[in-house]
Design an enzyme around this catalytic site. Structure first.
Site, PDB file in Angstrom:
ATOM      1  N   GLY A   1       0.832  -1.275   0.020  1.00 49.83           N
ATOM      2  CA  GLY A   1      -0.015  -0.056  -0.046  1.00 49.83           C
ATOM      3  C   GLY A   1       0.729   1.482  -0.122  1.00 49.83           C
ATOM      4  O   GLY A   1       0.253   2.234  -0.589  1.00 49.83           O
TER       5      GLY A   1
ATOM      6  N   ASP B   1       0.075   3.269   4.266  1.00 49.73           N
ATOM      7  CA  ASP B   1      -0.880   4.003   3.508  1.00 49.73           C
ATOM      8  C   ASP B   1      -1.777   4.529   4.410  1.00 49.73           C
ATOM      9  O   ASP B   1      -2.173   5.767   4.338  1.00 49.73           O
ATOM     10  CB  ASP B   1      -1.259   3.142   2.485  1.00 49.73           C
ATOM     11  CG  ASP B   1      -1.839   1.619   3.013  1.00 49.73           C
ATOM     12  OD1 ASP B   1      -1.700   1.457   4.094  1.00 49.73           O
ATOM     13  OD2 ASP B   1      -2.413   1.176   2.273  1.00 49.73           O
TER      14      ASP B   1
ATOM     15  N   ASP C   1      -6.401   2.142   9.962  1.00 53.28           N
ATOM     16  CA  ASP C   1      -7.619   1.679  10.143  1.00 53.28           C
ATOM     17  C   ASP C   1      -7.646   1.398  11.656  1.00 53.28           C
ATOM     18  O   ASP C   1      -7.794   2.360  12.491  1.00 53.28           O
ATOM     19  CB  ASP C   1      -8.021   0.838   9.352  1.00 53.28           C
ATOM     20  CG  ASP C   1      -9.581   0.348   9.233  1.00 53.28           C
ATOM     21  OD1 ASP C   1     -10.060   1.096  10.002  1.00 53.28           O
ATOM     22  OD2 ASP C   1     -10.099  -0.301   8.483  1.00 53.28           O
ATOM     23  N   SER C   2      -7.515   0.046  12.135  1.00 52.81           N
ATOM     24  CA  SER C   2      -7.606  -0.299  13.297  1.00 52.81           C
ATOM     25  C   SER C   2      -6.270   0.164  14.004  1.00 52.81           C
ATOM     26  O   SER C   2      -5.934   0.234  15.344  1.00 52.81           O
ATOM     27  CB  SER C   2      -7.853  -1.755  13.691  1.00 52.81           C
ATOM     28  OG  SER C   2      -6.958  -2.491  13.290  1.00 52.81           O
TER      29      SER C   2
ATOM     30  N   THR D   1      -1.826  -4.013  13.193  1.00 49.22           N
ATOM     31  CA  THR D   1      -0.655  -4.499  12.336  1.00 49.22           C
ATOM     32  C   THR D   1       0.350  -3.829  12.818  1.00 49.22           C
ATOM     33  O   THR D   1       1.457  -4.195  13.238  1.00 49.22           O
ATOM     34  CB  THR D   1      -0.854  -4.840  11.005  1.00 49.22           C
ATOM     35  OG1 THR D   1      -2.081  -5.502  10.844  1.00 49.22           O
ATOM     36  CG2 THR D   1       0.520  -5.099  10.443  1.00 49.22           C
TER      37      THR D   1
ATOM     38  N   LYS E   1      -7.638   6.974   9.996  1.00 45.87           N
ATOM     39  CA  LYS E   1      -8.968   6.955  10.042  1.00 45.87           C
ATOM     40  C   LYS E   1      -9.669   7.401  11.416  1.00 45.87           C
ATOM     41  O   LYS E   1     -10.849   7.367  11.707  1.00 45.87           O
ATOM     42  CB  LYS E   1      -9.722   5.582   9.544  1.00 45.87           C
ATOM     43  CG  LYS E   1      -9.740   5.317   8.106  1.00 45.87           C
ATOM     44  CD  LYS E   1     -10.736   4.264   7.757  1.00 45.87           C
ATOM     45  CE  LYS E   1     -10.751   4.063   6.356  1.00 45.87           C
ATOM     46  NZ  LYS E   1     -11.054   2.958   5.825  1.00 45.87           N
TER      47      LYS E   1
ATOM     48  N   ASP F   1      -5.722  -0.342  -2.410  1.00 53.46           N
ATOM     49  CA  ASP F   1      -6.472  -0.853  -3.323  1.00 53.46           C
ATOM     50  C   ASP F   1      -7.876  -1.619  -2.569  1.00 53.46           C
ATOM     51  O   ASP F   1      -8.087  -1.721  -1.491  1.00 53.46           O
ATOM     52  CB  ASP F   1      -5.370  -2.424  -3.649  1.00 53.46           C
ATOM     53  CG  ASP F   1      -5.441  -3.219  -2.284  1.00 53.46           C
ATOM     54  OD1 ASP F   1      -5.386  -2.964  -1.337  1.00 53.46           O
ATOM     55  OD2 ASP F   1      -5.983  -4.557  -2.340  1.00 53.46           O
TER      56      ASP F   1
HETATM   57  P1  IMP Z   1      -5.279  -1.836  10.342  1.00 52.99           P
HETATM   58  O1  IMP Z   1      -4.341  -2.813  10.819  1.00 52.99           O
HETATM   59  O2  IMP Z   1      -6.731  -2.181  10.703  1.00 52.99           O
HETATM   60  O3  IMP Z   1      -4.899  -0.386  10.635  1.00 52.99           O
HETATM   61  O4  IMP Z   1      -5.389  -2.137   8.688  1.00 52.99           O
HETATM   62  C1  IMP Z   1      -4.645  -1.458   7.861  1.00 52.99           C
HETATM   63  C2  IMP Z   1      -4.503  -2.017   6.435  1.00 52.99           C
HETATM   64  O5  IMP Z   1      -6.116  -2.175   6.205  1.00 52.99           O
HETATM   65  C3  IMP Z   1      -3.957  -0.968   5.509  1.00 52.99           C
HETATM   66  O6  IMP Z   1      -2.732  -1.020   5.423  1.00 52.99           O
HETATM   67  C4  IMP Z   1      -4.753  -1.347   4.188  1.00 52.99           C
HETATM   68  O7  IMP Z   1      -4.032  -2.304   3.412  1.00 52.99           O
HETATM   69  C5  IMP Z   1      -6.050  -1.900   4.684  1.00 52.99           C
HETATM   70  N1  IMP Z   1      -7.256  -0.872   4.531  1.00 52.99           N
HETATM   71  C6  IMP Z   1      -7.785  -0.162   5.633  1.00 52.99           C
HETATM   72  N2  IMP Z   1      -8.713   0.687   5.295  1.00 52.99           N
HETATM   73  C7  IMP Z   1      -8.426   0.672   3.878  1.00 52.99           C
HETATM   74  C8  IMP Z   1      -9.544   1.611   2.900  1.00 52.99           C
HETATM   75  O8  IMP Z   1     -10.279   2.368   3.252  1.00 52.99           O
HETATM   76  N3  IMP Z   1      -9.137   1.174   1.623  1.00 52.99           N
HETATM   77  C9  IMP Z   1      -7.933   0.139   1.458  1.00 52.99           C
HETATM   78  N4  IMP Z   1      -7.318  -0.490   2.198  1.00 52.99           N
HETATM   79  C10 IMP Z   1      -7.710  -0.419   3.336  1.00 52.99           C
HETATM   80 MG    MG Z   2      -4.895  -3.640   1.128  1.00 57.07          MG
END
Ligand code: IMP
Ligand code: MG
Length: 198
Positions: free
Chosen positions: A67, A123, A126-127, A130, A154, A182
């Site tokens: 990403g 990129d 979200d949560s 990771t 977010k 993506d």
């Molecule tokens: P987290 O571990 O929940 O913060 O997830 C982050 C990952 O989820 C990012 O690196 C993205 O690959 C994917 N992701 C989360 N939200 C989006 C979105 O709105 N569009 C595309 N990919 C997303």
């Molecule tokens: Mg992705």
């Protein structure tokens, strides 16, 4: 080409109307959330912030694949100090409970982290699960500092153990594509960030 445009690295992309963009493969655009121009301006400002934040020491900018590939490549060209670039490939796995969030490195940077300023480039947060695990893992390699830079945040997680130091935009709670993001590996090459009709 003038010397100043050479130094800047002039870039030209074709102008495409997002409402009729063949790259969207027939999917309907809900709205352009950040235009290519807005992103470029914000990335330039972030680059300046990063340049200022690291007056000395070795800096290693680590992009999370896939990403971050476009964001990282634009961002590093806005940082006016010596630096190294490498990538990480992470696989999330673990038990079914969503909160566990174990991470495994599928590609580990070749460059040593010890004693360096490490800037993880992502990129979108979200949560943030990771990323938080990753910071714990990389922290064991004795870097001089370890910070996170994300193009989009977010702000879903209310309290992250490792806050995101550099944020491009506070993103809306919509599923976003483009500029590296993506949906099922599509739309990464779209030069703006968009939300599609689902
Ligand atoms: P987290 O571990 O929940 O913060 O997830 C982050 C990952 O989820 C990012 O690196 C993205 O690959 C994917 N992701 C989360 N939200 C989006 C979105 O709105 N569009 C595309 N990919 C997303
Ligand atoms: Mg992705």
């Amino acid at each position: 080409m003038t010397p100043s445009s050479q130094a800047r690295g002039a870039r030209h992309y074709p102008l495409v109307d997002p409402a009729h963009d063949p790259r969207l493969a027939g999917r309907k655009l809900r709205r352009v959330v950040y235009s290519g121009q807005e992103i470029a301006a914000r990335v330039a400002a972030l680059g300046q912030e990063i340049t200022t934040a690291y007056p000395d020491g070795e800096l290693l900018m680590l992009g999370l694949l896939k990403g971050s590939f476009i964001f990282l490549s634009d961002l590093v060209r806005q940082v006016i100090r010596p630096l190294q670039v490498d990538f990480l490939v992470v696989s999330s796995y673990g038990d079914a409970t969503v909160s566990s969030g174990n991470v495994r490195l599928l590609y580990d940077p070749e460059t040593s982290l010890e004693g360096k300023h490490i800037l993880l480039v992502e990129d979108i947060v979200d949560s943030g699960r990771t990323l938080q695990k990753l910071v714990g893992l990389l922290g064991e390699r004795r870097p001089r500092s370890l910070e996170i830079c994300a193009l989009l945040h977010k702000h879903i997680a209310s309290h992250l153990e490792h806050p995101v130091r550099f944020v491009g935009f506070d993103a809306p709670e919509e599923f976003l594509v483009g500029y590296g993001l993506d949906h099922a590996e599509h739309f990464r090459h779209v030069p703006y960030v968009a939300s599609l009709v689902s």
